[in-house]
Design a protein around this motif. Structure first.
Motif, mmCIF file in Angstrom:
data_model
loop_
_atom_site.group_PDB
_atom_site.id
_atom_site.type_symbol
_atom_site.label_atom_id
_atom_site.label_comp_id
_atom_site.label_asym_id
_atom_site.label_seq_id
_atom_site.Cartn_x
_atom_site.Cartn_y
_atom_site.Cartn_z
ATOM 1 N N MET A 1 0.828 -1.208 0.000
ATOM 2 C CA MET A 1 0.000 0.000 0.000
ATOM 3 C C MET A 1 0.865 1.262 0.000
ATOM 4 O O MET A 1 0.601 2.217 -0.745
ATOM 5 C CB MET A 1 -0.932 -0.005 1.208
ATOM 6 C CG MET A 1 -2.052 -1.027 1.131
ATOM 7 S SD MET A 1 -3.002 -1.083 2.683
ATOM 8 C CE MET A 1 -4.294 -2.257 2.235
ATOM 9 N N LEU A 2 1.886 1.287 0.843
ATOM 10 C CA LEU A 2 2.770 2.449 0.889
ATOM 11 C C LEU A 2 3.541 2.599 -0.421
ATOM 12 O O LEU A 2 3.801 3.726 -0.876
ATOM 13 C CB LEU A 2 3.727 2.326 2.067
ATOM 14 C CG LEU A 2 3.097 2.348 3.463
ATOM 15 C CD1 LEU A 2 4.170 2.143 4.532
ATOM 16 C CD2 LEU A 2 2.327 3.647 3.721
ATOM 17 N N SER A 3 3.896 1.483 -1.037
ATOM 18 C CA SER A 3 4.580 1.536 -2.330
ATOM 19 C C SER A 3 3.658 2.068 -3.419
ATOM 20 O O SER A 3 4.076 2.885 -4.256
ATOM 21 C CB SER A 3 5.103 0.141 -2.704
ATOM 22 O OG SER A 3 6.048 -0.310 -1.755
ATOM 23 N N ALA A 4 2.408 1.621 -3.406
ATOM 24 C CA ALA A 4 1.438 2.124 -4.386
ATOM 25 C C ALA A 4 1.225 3.622 -4.203
ATOM 26 O O ALA A 4 1.127 4.377 -5.182
ATOM 27 C CB ALA A 4 0.124 1.368 -4.256
ATOM 28 N N ALA A 5 1.156 4.073 -2.949
ATOM 29 C CA ALA A 5 1.006 5.507 -2.689
ATOM 30 C C ALA A 5 2.209 6.281 -3.213
ATOM 31 O O ALA A 5 2.068 7.369 -3.783
ATOM 32 C CB ALA A 5 0.835 5.746 -1.190
ATOM 33 N N SER A 6 3.404 5.730 -3.029
ATOM 34 C CA SER A 6 4.617 6.403 -3.486
ATOM 35 C C SER A 6 4.628 6.578 -4.998
ATOM 36 O O SER A 6 5.057 7.611 -5.518
ATOM 37 C CB SER A 6 5.850 5.603 -3.048
ATOM 38 O OG SER A 6 5.957 5.541 -1.646
ATOM 39 N N VAL A 7 4.175 5.552 -5.705
ATOM 40 C CA VAL A 7 4.221 5.562 -7.166
ATOM 41 C C VAL A 7 3.100 6.404 -7.767
ATOM 42 O O VAL A 7 3.307 7.140 -8.731
ATOM 43 C CB VAL A 7 4.172 4.118 -7.700
ATOM 44 C CG1 VAL A 7 3.980 4.093 -9.213
ATOM 45 C CG2 VAL A 7 5.450 3.363 -7.321
ATOM 46 N N THR A 8 1.890 6.280 -7.193
ATOM 47 C CA THR A 8 0.712 6.900 -7.801
ATOM 48 C C THR A 8 0.365 8.263 -7.220
ATOM 49 O O THR A 8 -0.359 9.042 -7.861
ATOM 50 C CB THR A 8 -0.512 5.992 -7.638
ATOM 51 O OG1 THR A 8 -0.845 5.891 -6.228
ATOM 52 C CG2 THR A 8 -0.248 4.598 -8.199
ATOM 53 N N GLY A 9 0.826 8.550 -5.994
ATOM 54 C CA GLY A 9 0.404 9.766 -5.316
ATOM 55 C C GLY A 9 -0.959 9.656 -4.677
ATOM 56 O O GLY A 9 -1.472 10.643 -4.123
ATOM 57 N N ASP A 10 -1.575 8.469 -4.709
ATOM 58 C CA ASP A 10 -2.888 8.254 -4.098
ATOM 59 C C ASP A 10 -2.685 7.915 -2.624
ATOM 60 O O ASP A 10 -2.392 6.770 -2.263
ATOM 61 C CB ASP A 10 -3.617 7.120 -4.819
ATOM 62 C CG ASP A 10 -5.000 6.829 -4.222
ATOM 63 O OD1 ASP A 10 -5.370 7.505 -3.236
ATOM 64 O OD2 ASP A 10 -5.676 5.920 -4.723
ATOM 65 N N HIS A 11 -2.885 8.902 -1.758
ATOM 66 C CA HIS A 11 -2.581 8.707 -0.343
ATOM 67 C C HIS A 11 -3.728 8.078 0.440
ATOM 68 O O HIS A 11 -3.621 7.938 1.672
ATOM 69 C CB HIS A 11 -2.104 10.011 0.276
ATOM 70 C CG HIS A 11 -0.721 10.365 -0.181
ATOM 71 N ND1 HIS A 11 0.410 9.834 0.396
ATOM 72 C CD2 HIS A 11 -0.291 11.154 -1.199
ATOM 73 C CE1 HIS A 11 1.481 10.292 -0.211
ATOM 74 N NE2 HIS A 11 1.087 11.093 -1.194
#
Length: 405
Positions: free
Chosen positions: A182-192
């Protein structure tokens, strides 16, 4: 004397070792798509099916390798990812755990596997692999619709193959890797929104760990009540062992610091406090407690060792957590632990003859293979060479792209 976690000379060694690991694993790519389980010399182990776990981890590893500018790494990452977009993908939704050479899929659908697909897809997007955006979108949809429980704020664990029957077992291991993904997806997409979900999982784990003197109960029933005696008769289970898992205390300590460093998290103090406590408990219970260097695998609920074998991933998570705590606090004690454990890794775990790390040692620190035959993948060891060289936020793939590429 320079402080190892932040020493430029040590960082050069880490960079060299990360590239040695990538060279060792080059034969992982399967011609039919996916990544193969590796043997002692980096050869694909015969008879092992292509699994979503190894394929996801190696997509992640070689995707980062591509970001580091290692020739051939992007091709290996793309071939590993082809298993996730091809034969390991169930057209009805989600991913099979593994597929045999004859094309027969292994039954079931697990959150643990699907969290790694989300991690792999996030890294693949960062690395610019063809088809990665579509894979990330699908992985996110499946994780959120099938495993994430919005009311409780945790992930369920295991479905049957058709997503028709949900097992009553609930587990922390799958949720731990869901936090990483989840934190990796947030880092890549900007979706916090991913950060908010991860923080809900972290809050549960911190609460239950504190209630158990910072030993984390891993196993639960459908109502999220702890099952402290689960797998007492199978204490060496590779994913769901009995008791407290030392390496997970260390891994959670690091993940809490990543979560605390996310821009939208607000740097809550409870995450840093819990990271310190989890680290301290793991070191007290696990490090050299039986008269020999190394971390025992598991303990009972009083801290007494149960499985005394040394798993390579525990030492990898130890140096990674020590580096994270040193970066976050600046305290010299964490730097000293970091140096102590790299010395141990160099003496006992790195295979200086054939490459990579021995995945399992016995209590006397001699290589064994009762739980982990061969040298399956590079995930834990490779990440341990990267974490000390990048900030705690964003997560690894994005951080490597911004700071090491």
């Amino acid at each position: 004397m320079s402080v190892w976690p932040s020493s430029s000379a040590h960082h050069r060694w880490l960079d060299q070792h990360s590239r040695e690991l990538l060279a060792f694993g080059r034969r992982t790519a399967d011609p039919g798509g996916g990544a193969r389980w590796l043997g002692e010399r980096g050869e694909p182990m015969p008879g092992r099916p292509v699994s979503v776990l190894i394929s996801s981890r190696m997509t992640h590893v070689y995707g980062i390798g591509a970001l580091l500018g290692v020739p051939g790494a992007g091709r290996i990452a793309a071939r590993a990812m082809a298993g996730l977009t091809g034969r390991l993908r169930d057209p009805r939704g989600g991913w099979f755990p593994a597929v045999a050479a004859d094309g027969t899929p292994e039954p079931g659908k697990s959150c643990y596997d699907h969290a790694f697909v989300l991690l792999a897809a996030s890294t693949a997007v960062q690395a610019g692999l063809d088809g990665a955006d579509r894979l990330l979108s699908e992985a996110a949809e499946v994780l959120l619709s099938r495993f994430w429980d919005e009311e409780i704020g945790l992930c369920a664990d295991t479905w049957d193959t058709g997503f028709t029957a949900l097992d009553d077992y609930r587990g922390i291991n799958a949720n731990m890797h869901a936090v990483e993904a989840m934190l990796s997806a947030a880092s890549v997409t900007g979706d916090h929104a991913w950060v908010a979900r991860a923080l809900r999982i972290c809050r549960f784990v911190v609460t239950v760990a504190e209630a158990h003197r910072w030993r984390i109960p891993e196993h639960y029933d459908a109502a999220w009540q702890p099952l402290p005696e689960y797998h007492r008769e199978e204490p060496e289970h590779p994913f769901k062992p009995y008791g407290a898992t030392i390496g997970h205390g260390l891994e959670w300590a690091r993940l809490l610091l990543h979560a605390a460093s996310a821009p939208t998290a607000g740097a809550p103090a409870w995450l840093t406090t819990a990271a310190r406590e989890l680290f301290a408990r793991a070191v007290t219970d696990g490090w050299a407690v039986d008269g020999r260097p190394g971390f025992v695998y598991t303990t009972d609920w009083t801290g007494r060792p149960v499985v005394r074998d040394r798993m390579h991933w525990v030492a990898a998570e130890a140096v990674h957590a020590a580096a994270a705590l040193h970066a976050h606090t600046g305290e010299a004690a964490y730097a000293q632990w970091y140096r102590t454990w790299w010395d141990y890794i160099d003496e006992f775990l790195i295979d200086h003859e054939h490459g990579s790390w021995f995945h399992q040692l016995d209590p006397e620190n001699a290589p064994t293979a009762t739980v982990w035959p061969g040298k399956a993948d590079l995930y834990h060891a490779f990440q341990a060479t990267l974490g000390p060289r990048v900030p705690l936020w964003p997560m690894l793939a994005t951080a490597v792209d911004r700071h090491l590429a």
